[in-house]
Design a protein around this motif. Structure first.
Motif, PDB file in Angstrom:
ATOM      1  N   GLN A  53     -42.055 -16.348  -7.419  1.00  0.00           N
ATOM      2  CA  GLN A  53     -42.214 -14.899  -8.629  1.00  0.00           C
ATOM      3  C   GLN A  53     -43.069 -14.092  -7.985  1.00  0.00           C
ATOM      4  N   VAL A  54     -42.871 -13.066  -6.350  1.00  0.00           N
ATOM      5  CA  VAL A  54     -43.586 -12.257  -5.941  1.00  0.00           C
ATOM      6  C   VAL A  54     -43.059 -10.955  -5.933  1.00  0.00           C
ATOM      7  N   SER A  55     -42.098 -10.824  -5.231  1.00  0.00           N
ATOM      8  CA  SER A  55     -41.748  -9.836  -5.252  1.00  0.00           C
ATOM      9  C   SER A  55     -40.656  -8.771  -5.790  1.00  0.00           C
ATOM     10  N   GLY A  56     -40.020  -9.731  -6.525  1.00  0.00           N
ATOM     11  CA  GLY A  56     -38.639  -9.187  -6.697  1.00  0.00           C
ATOM     12  C   GLY A  56     -37.889  -9.360  -5.967  1.00  0.00           C
ATOM     13  N   VAL A  57     -37.862  -9.086  -5.162  1.00  0.00           N
ATOM     14  CA  VAL A  57     -36.684  -8.778  -4.098  1.00  0.00           C
ATOM     15  C   VAL A  57     -36.698 -10.061  -3.439  1.00  0.00           C
ATOM     16  N   ALA A  97     -14.790 -20.612  -0.076  1.00  0.00           N
ATOM     17  CA  ALA A  97     -16.056 -20.220  -0.333  1.00  0.00           C
ATOM     18  C   ALA A  97     -16.652 -18.954   0.249  1.00  0.00           C
ATOM     19  N   CYS A  98     -16.655 -19.112   2.191  1.00  0.00           N
ATOM     20  CA  CYS A  98     -17.711 -18.557   2.822  1.00  0.00           C
ATOM     21  C   CYS A  98     -17.188 -17.513   2.714  1.00  0.00           C
ATOM     22  N   LYS A  99     -15.708 -16.864   2.993  1.00  0.00           N
ATOM     23  CA  LYS A  99     -15.340 -16.111   2.918  1.00  0.00           C
ATOM     24  C   LYS A  99     -15.054 -14.931   1.394  1.00  0.00           C
ATOM     25  N   ALA A 100     -15.233 -15.816   0.875  1.00  0.00           N
ATOM     26  CA  ALA A 100     -15.380 -15.015  -0.812  1.00  0.00           C
ATOM     27  C   ALA A 100     -16.781 -13.727  -0.284  1.00  0.00           C
ATOM     28  N   VAL A 101     -17.701 -14.532  -0.181  1.00  0.00           N
ATOM     29  CA  VAL A 101     -18.911 -14.234  -0.098  1.00  0.00           C
ATOM     30  C   VAL A 101     -19.073 -12.952   1.300  1.00  0.00           C
ATOM     31  N   ILE A 102     -18.129 -13.350   2.355  1.00  0.00           N
ATOM     32  CA  ILE A 102     -18.455 -12.672   2.800  1.00  0.00           C
ATOM     33  C   ILE A 102     -17.494 -11.228   2.702  1.00  0.00           C
ATOM     34  N   ASP A 103     -16.547 -11.322   1.968  1.00  0.00           N
ATOM     35  CA  ASP A 103     -16.255 -10.406   0.823  1.00  0.00           C
ATOM     36  C   ASP A 103     -16.548  -9.473  -0.179  1.00  0.00           C
ATOM     37  N   GLY A 104     -18.264 -10.276  -0.539  1.00  0.00           N
ATOM     38  CA  GLY A 104     -19.144  -9.710  -1.059  1.00  0.00           C
ATOM     39  C   GLY A 104     -18.824 -10.206  -2.390  1.00  0.00           C
ATOM     40  N   LYS A 105     -18.391 -11.215  -2.876  1.00  0.00           N
ATOM     41  CA  LYS A 105     -17.825 -11.978  -4.160  1.00  0.00           C
ATOM     42  C   LYS A 105     -19.547 -12.706  -4.098  1.00  0.00           C
ATOM     43  N   TYR A 106     -19.832 -12.964  -5.450  1.00  0.00           N
ATOM     44  CA  TYR A 106     -21.151 -14.053  -5.822  1.00  0.00           C
ATOM     45  C   TYR A 106     -22.776 -14.089  -5.592  1.00  0.00           C
ATOM     46  N   HIS A 107     -23.152 -12.061  -4.853  1.00  0.00           N
ATOM     47  CA  HIS A 107     -24.071 -11.861  -4.608  1.00  0.00           C
ATOM     48  C   HIS A 107     -25.069 -12.123  -5.614  1.00  0.00           C
ATOM     49  N   ASP A 108     -24.935 -12.117  -6.504  1.00  0.00           N
ATOM     50  CA  ASP A 108     -26.026 -12.049  -7.766  1.00  0.00           C
ATOM     51  C   ASP A 108     -26.223 -13.340  -8.028  1.00  0.00           C
ATOM     52  N   GLN A 109     -25.442 -14.420  -7.360  1.00  0.00           N
ATOM     53  CA  GLN A 109     -26.245 -15.873  -7.320  1.00  0.00           C
ATOM     54  C   GLN A 109     -27.462 -15.922  -5.963  1.00  0.00           C
ATOM     55  N   PHE A 110     -27.873 -15.023  -5.139  1.00  0.00           N
ATOM     56  CA  PHE A 110     -28.540 -15.268  -4.441  1.00  0.00           C
ATOM     57  C   PHE A 110     -29.744 -14.422  -4.249  1.00  0.00           C
ATOM     58  N   LEU A 111     -30.756 -15.660  -5.126  1.00  0.00           N
ATOM     59  CA  LEU A 111     -31.651 -15.260  -6.343  1.00  0.00           C
ATOM     60  C   LEU A 111     -33.195 -14.996  -5.819  1.00  0.00           C
ATOM     61  N   VAL A 112     -33.172 -16.413  -4.559  1.00  0.00           N
ATOM     62  CA  VAL A 112     -35.067 -16.395  -4.043  1.00  0.00           C
ATOM     63  C   VAL A 112     -35.610 -15.051  -3.558  1.00  0.00           C
ATOM     64  N   ASP A 113     -36.434 -15.231  -4.650  1.00  0.00           N
ATOM     65  CA  ASP A 113     -37.822 -13.777  -3.026  1.00  0.00           C
ATOM     66  C   ASP A 113     -37.740 -14.221  -1.850  1.00  0.00           C
ATOM     67  N   LEU A 114     -37.821 -12.753  -0.921  1.00  0.00           N
ATOM     68  CA  LEU A 114     -37.734 -13.034  -0.344  1.00  0.00           C
ATOM     69  C   LEU A 114     -39.250 -13.287   0.538  1.00  0.00           C
ATOM     70  N   VAL A 384     -41.206 -13.084   6.448  1.00  0.00           N
ATOM     71  CA  VAL A 384     -41.651 -12.430   6.273  1.00  0.00           C
ATOM     72  C   VAL A 384     -41.688 -11.309   7.482  1.00  0.00           C
ATOM     73  N   VAL A 385     -41.457 -11.960   8.350  1.00  0.00           N
ATOM     74  CA  VAL A 385     -40.876 -11.246   9.907  1.00  0.00           C
ATOM     75  C   VAL A 385     -39.821 -10.527   9.505  1.00  0.00           C
ATOM     76  N   ALA A 386     -38.663 -11.464   8.304  1.00  0.00           N
ATOM     77  CA  ALA A 386     -37.658 -11.350   7.817  1.00  0.00           C
ATOM     78  C   ALA A 386     -37.504  -9.964   7.688  1.00  0.00           C
ATOM     79  N   ILE A 387     -37.752 -10.080   6.841  1.00  0.00           N
ATOM     80  CA  ILE A 387     -38.654  -9.152   5.291  1.00  0.00           C
ATOM     81  C   ILE A 387     -39.367  -7.702   5.903  1.00  0.00           C
TER      82      ILE A 387
END
Length: 484
Positions: A53-57, A97-114, A384-387
């Protein structure tokens, strides 16, 4: 109890409906955990939500970063099928599954703080779990029925966080770079357009803050555009470092658990999926431990920031005034500039751009330090490099259109001001050398400085040149080297 739990849910960025959802039991090496039944993530993601629980990003903050994971997992699944390791039914499910995510679906499930420990393991497992559960559900199974499709065995087949995570970042940066460059080109075009508009407005150039020789405002703005053009070219050329990826390296680069031929196939498949010329690194141990690609691309971002900051500061200086500054140009007035000084208007867009540039330059320093301090066969500080790099890309992408529309496109020139400077400047004496000679022009320059008179004023007093000769000498094309 419910209040405490609700607070935690809000901190994790989860919806209130999740609080009252039914749960399913998942387990890992640390034991069992209850997962909301409507969540596509699993137990390892849940632990990361508690731990970081760090940045919220979170990962979902950058849609292209989420897409990058799906692209990498899609390429990996296809490569595993190519070498005979993954069965077709599982490949088909993972592809959907991968194509659905590439198309912009299910993004709300990627929840880990950067911001996360573990060199990106939580981000990788978040992707594995979400994609596995999407595939399960699409195949008519329940979330968590991992006997049909398993996050580790299937989604992470022949992989490790240590090759997936950096490769996903490479892909995300490449996707972001396309958008960044598109906006940067529009900004450069705006400068060039102003260059054409102001091409015949003669002014004094300055070196070291002192009067130098004449130029046009158009030349000045074209120079801004060409500086940006060069910085854009560096951004594009530096992409080459990001094309090299280490899929198949697994833990440290030796390829343990990967099927022979998989690494080469994965590079080919990743190039197909991303549309970028991805290639397998020459040495996977080196590629897994080194952050050189990130350092090089981050340096290109820093170069862009330095260029933009120099231009922004020049604009602030040129617009300074209106009564006691340079005031050769007007920046569009956007808002009152003071809570105490009536009538003051500040160069807020140029200041905003400078702030973004300073942040990007600082982010590059973060990349350098984090890349330096990775130990032995893996750099644990990749998150942190990615961030740092993604933040710089996003800031420029958001700020450039504001800067272009609210500042550059609305700039006007103060012709009366630049004409007055030309009339009084000692700097134009250099242009008179071929006509009056060096000794005479030196005398004129000295007298002008001593008497506070302009060069042209003295020439007229002494009748050294006719008005027709003066007019020809002050022709912008002749004065600025544009005469054909």
């Amino acid at each position: 109890m419910k209040t405490a739990k609700l607070t935690l849910m809000i901190l994790f960025g989860l919806s209130i409906s999740t609080l009252y959802a039914q749960t399913r039991t998942e387990k890992d090496l640390l034991g069992e955990k209850q997962i909301p039944d409507n969540a596509y993530y699993g137990v390892q993601t849940a632990r990361a939500l508690e731990n970081f629980q760090v940045s919220g990003v979170t990962t979902k903050f950058y849609p292209d970063y989420v897409k990058a994971y799906a692209m990498v997992k899609l390429a990996a699944a296809r490569a595993n099928a190519d070498v005979g390791r993954m069965k077709k039914d599982r490949l088909d499910a993972i592809e959907k599954a991968c194509k659905a995510v590439i198309d912009g679906k299910y993004h709300d499930q990627f929840l880990v703080d950067l911001y996360q420990g573990g060199a990106g393991t939580s981000a990788n497992m978040n992707a594995n779990e979400v994609l596995a559960n999407i595939a399960l559900e699409m195949g008519g199974h329940k979330k968590g029925e991992y006997k049909f499709i398993e996050p580790h065995d299937d989604l992470n087949m022949g992989q490790s966080t240590n090759d997936v995570y950096p490769t996903a970042i490479h892909v995300a940066l490449l996707l972001h770079n396309d958008k960044l460059i598109a906006e940067a080109k529009l900004l450069a075009q705006s400068f060039h357009k102003k260059g054409d508009e102001f091409n015949n407005l003669l002014k004094m150039g300055r070196t070291e803050g002192q009067d130098a020789v004449p130029m046009t405002i158009g030349q000045e703005f074209h120079a801004f555009g060409f500086q940006l053009d060069a910085a854009i070219e560096v951004l594009r050329k530096t992409e080459a470092y990001l094309y090299e990826e280490n899929m198949g390296a697994t833990a440290i680069g030796t390829g343990l658990t990967a099927t022979p031929g998989y690494a080469e196939k994965c590079a080919t498949r990743l190039a197909e999926v991303t549309g970028k010329p991805m290639v397998l690194a020459k040495d996977l141990i080196a590629a897994t431990s080194s952050m050189q690609a990130f350092v090089m691309y981050s340096s290109a971002i820093k170069n862009f920031a330095v260029t933009m900051s120099k231009i922004s500061s020049d604009l602030i200086f040129l617009a300074s005034g209106p009564r006691t500054g340079i005031f050769e140009i007007n920046l569009p007035p956007l808002q009152p500039g003071s809570s105490i000084m009536p009538g003051k208007v500040n160069p807020v867009m140029a200041e905003l751009m400078n702030e973004v540039c300073y942040k990007a330059i600082g982010n590059d320093a973060t990349v350098a330090i984090a890349s330096r301090d990775g130990l032995l066969q893996l750099n644990a500080y990749e998150p942190v490099v990615a961030i740092a790099i993604m933040e710089s890309q996003a800031l420029f992408f958001k700020t450039m259109p504001l800067f272009r529309k609210n500042c550059i496109d609305g700039i006007t020139a103060n012709k009366a001001v630049v004409d007055r400077y030309i009339e009084r400047s000692v700097g134009i004496v250099t242009a008179l050398n071929p006509v009056l000679g060096y000794d005479k022009t030196t005398e004129l320059a000295k007298e002008a400085l001593e008497t506070d008179k302009g060069i042209l004023e003295l020439i007229r007093e002494k009748k050294l040149l006719t008005e027709d000769q003066i007019k020809k000498l002050l022709d912008p094309a002749t004065m600025t080297g544009q005469k054909q």
